[in-house]
Design an enzyme around this catalytic site. Structure first.
Site, short mmCIF file in Angstrom:
data_model
loop_
_atom_site.label_atom_id
_atom_site.label_comp_id
_atom_site.label_asym_id
_atom_site.label_seq_id
_atom_site.Cartn_x
_atom_site.Cartn_y
_atom_site.Cartn_z
N GLY A 104 34.53 67.61 32.75
CA GLY A 104 34.87 66.94 33.99
C GLY A 104 35.29 65.50 33.82
O GLY A 104 35.98 64.94 34.68
N ASP A 133 35.09 61.59 39.87
CA ASP A 133 36.20 60.68 39.57
C ASP A 133 36.61 60.71 38.10
O ASP A 133 37.57 60.06 37.71
CB ASP A 133 35.84 59.24 39.98
CG ASP A 133 34.57 58.72 39.32
OD1 ASP A 133 34.14 59.27 38.28
OD2 ASP A 133 33.99 57.75 39.85
N ASP A 264 25.12 74.07 29.35
CA ASP A 264 26.40 73.43 29.04
C ASP A 264 26.21 72.12 28.29
O ASP A 264 27.20 71.50 27.88
CB ASP A 264 27.21 73.19 30.32
CG ASP A 264 26.47 72.35 31.34
OD1 ASP A 264 25.43 72.82 31.84
OD2 ASP A 264 26.91 71.22 31.63
#
Length: 503
Positions: A104, A133, A264
């Site tokens: 991400g 963001d 993860d």
């Protein structure tokens, strides 16, 4: 470079590295990643650089002083020949299936000729940002940079951090902060979650391709010498379980709390990865929760070994279409328990000066009980974990155990333990034992308050504290008399530092 010209090419230095990019992860194909460009940041500046990591990467001297390096490692221009991407994975977060996740805010630049992957963390949004963001803030980036290199210096398997760059670009978290980018290094950033992703979608060709890639690149013995009666994929699970066990033994012995052991965040190579809400213990509290986002205490310090096994079980479930045999998978997982128990006891024996060094120090079958009794005393007295080991090391060298005894409220309990411990040391050369202990008990670890000192100074534009702390942490077993206070007890205000998943 001005704020409206963040991505213009920097002047190429004469000593530009020969990156010799390899296909690496990208050879798996577009189902595994999305090609994309980092998002530039205005007015970048250096925050910290690791000469040790630069040497491992094979960078020519002086390249990190160049504007090209600054711009490239902030994400403002591409390294020549690089093909950046964000990889897709899924995973369990806090024990709950979270579905598709992915990089991400991390962008993989590629794999160099030294077989090292370079990744920028905080380089902007990706298709897997899930509304975020894609940025990292200066505070968390400094913590990751320092801890990555500190763990490496401690001999703990870990990803590395080449550098941190900063920018005045505002980033909103609980408060408004400024942006930063960490350049991370590892032989591979493949996680348990990469396998879970394709297994959950019943994408068996991709699952097999990923497993074959990992085996061929990092675990070739799994194919040439698989476990008896099992195949290479069961061998892969077993090898990962063994590496994970060794990593967890290191964590528990040094008092390291990861804080967010989601599947993860588990490396397929058994590396410590994703330094978010981590902490080294101050007082020894087995139930300590370092992550303020962990309301249920799932990732408390004493639960970490069991959580690692749970995560490996999730990996086993993902690999079952390839392993095919339930018995083979369970046998592979069982190796975690065996290896962890042995590795942890070996680490603790070394810390106690009872390691078998050239046969000079006596081993005992009662070592495990001795360790458990000691940990119970430390917990009951809330004794500072690092200070205890330093004082014990000096006591073994000098024969004066009074400074250690002073740490305990239960003096009778300590005296009884010391008597049992002394019986094991009686056949040892005290000098040899103490010398081994000095290489097993770090004088300096990245306590929360030390990181906070570096962060507060850096937020005012002063990176000298960071550099001094980095130098100390890269040689954690040395004395560093000019920074002796950093080896002492944590100040009272340290307990008020809150580290969460947003950190």
């Amino acid at each position: 470079m001005n704020e409206t010209d963040t991505a213009s090419p920097a002047t190429a230095p004469a000593n530009r590295p020969d990156w010799d990019w390899q296909p690496g992860f990208s050879a798996l194909g577009p189902a595994f990643f999305t090609a994309l460009q980092p998002t530039p940041l205005p007015r970048p500046h250096w925050v910290g650089v690791s000469a040790s990591a630069a040497q491992w990467l094979g960078l020519p001297p002086g390249w990190l002083d160049s504007d090209e390096a600054l711009q490239a490692l902030t994400g403002n221009q591409l390294l020549p020949g690089s093909q950046p991407m964000a990889t897709v994975y899924s995973g369990h977060q806090f024990g709950v299936w979270a579905g598709q996740l992915g990089d991400g805010r991390a962008i993989l630049l590629g794999e160099t000729g030294q077989n090292i992957e370079i990744q920028l963390k905080g380089a902007g949004r990706t298709p897997y940002s899930r509304g975020g963001d894609g940025r990292a803030v200066l505070r968390s980036s400094i913590r990751e940079f320092l801890c990555s290199e500190a763990m490496h210096a401690l001999g703990i398997p870990t990803t590395r951090a080449l550098c941190v760059t900063g920018s005045p670009q505002p980033v909103q978290r609980e408060t408004q902060e400024t942006a930063a980018v960490v350049t991370r290094l590892a032989p591979s950033f493949v996680r348990f979650g990469h396998f879970e992703h394709f297994a959950a979608r019943d994408m068996q060709p991709e699952l097999r391709a990923l497993a074959d890639y990992v085996i061929d690149r990092y675990y070739p013995a799994c194919r040439s010498h698989p476990p008896a009666g099992a195949n290479a994929y069961a061998g892969l699970l077993q090898a990962v379980a063994e590496r994970t066990a060794v990593m967890l033994a290191h964590w528990q012995a040094v008092g390291f709390c990861h804080g967010v052991m989601n599947t993860d965040n588990m490396s397929i190579l058994g590396l410590t990865i994703d330094y978010g809400p981590f902490q080294f213990l101050d007082t020894f509290d087995p139930q300590h929760i370092c992550n303020h986002s962990d309301a249920q205490g799932r990732y408390a310090f004493n639960r970490q070994p069991q959580v690692a096994y749970w995560n490996l079980f999730c990996l086993a479930q993902a690999l079952m279409p390839l392993i095919e045999s339930k018995d083979a998978a369970l046998a592979a997982l069982e190796r975690y328990k065996t290896v962890y128990a042995v590795a942890f006891l070996e680490r603790m024996r070394a810390k106690l000066g009872l390691a078998n060094r050239q046969g000079s120090v006596q081993l005992s079958e009662s070592d495990g009980a001795l360790v458990e009794q000691l940990l119970g005393l430390l917990a009951a007295g809330r004794v500072d974990y690092t200070v205890f080991w330093l004082r014990l090391t000096e006591a073994v060298a000098s024969g004066n155990f009074t400074p250690v005894r002073d740490l305990f409220l239960d003096r009778e309990g300590w005296d009884a333990w010391l008597q049992a411990y002394s019986a094991l040391l009686v056949h040892a050369d005290a000098g040899v034992a103490a010398a081994g202990m000095r290489q097993s008990n770090p004088r300096f670890v990245l306590r929360n308050h030390l990181g906070e000192l570096a962060i507060r100074a850096a937020e005012q534009g002063d990176f000298s504290v960071l550099r001094q702390l980095q130098d100390v942490l890269e040689r954690p077993y040395d004395d560093h008399p000019e920074h002796a206070q950093w080896a002492g007890f944590a100040p009272e205000w340290a307990s008020s530092i809150a580290i969460s998943c947003s950190s």
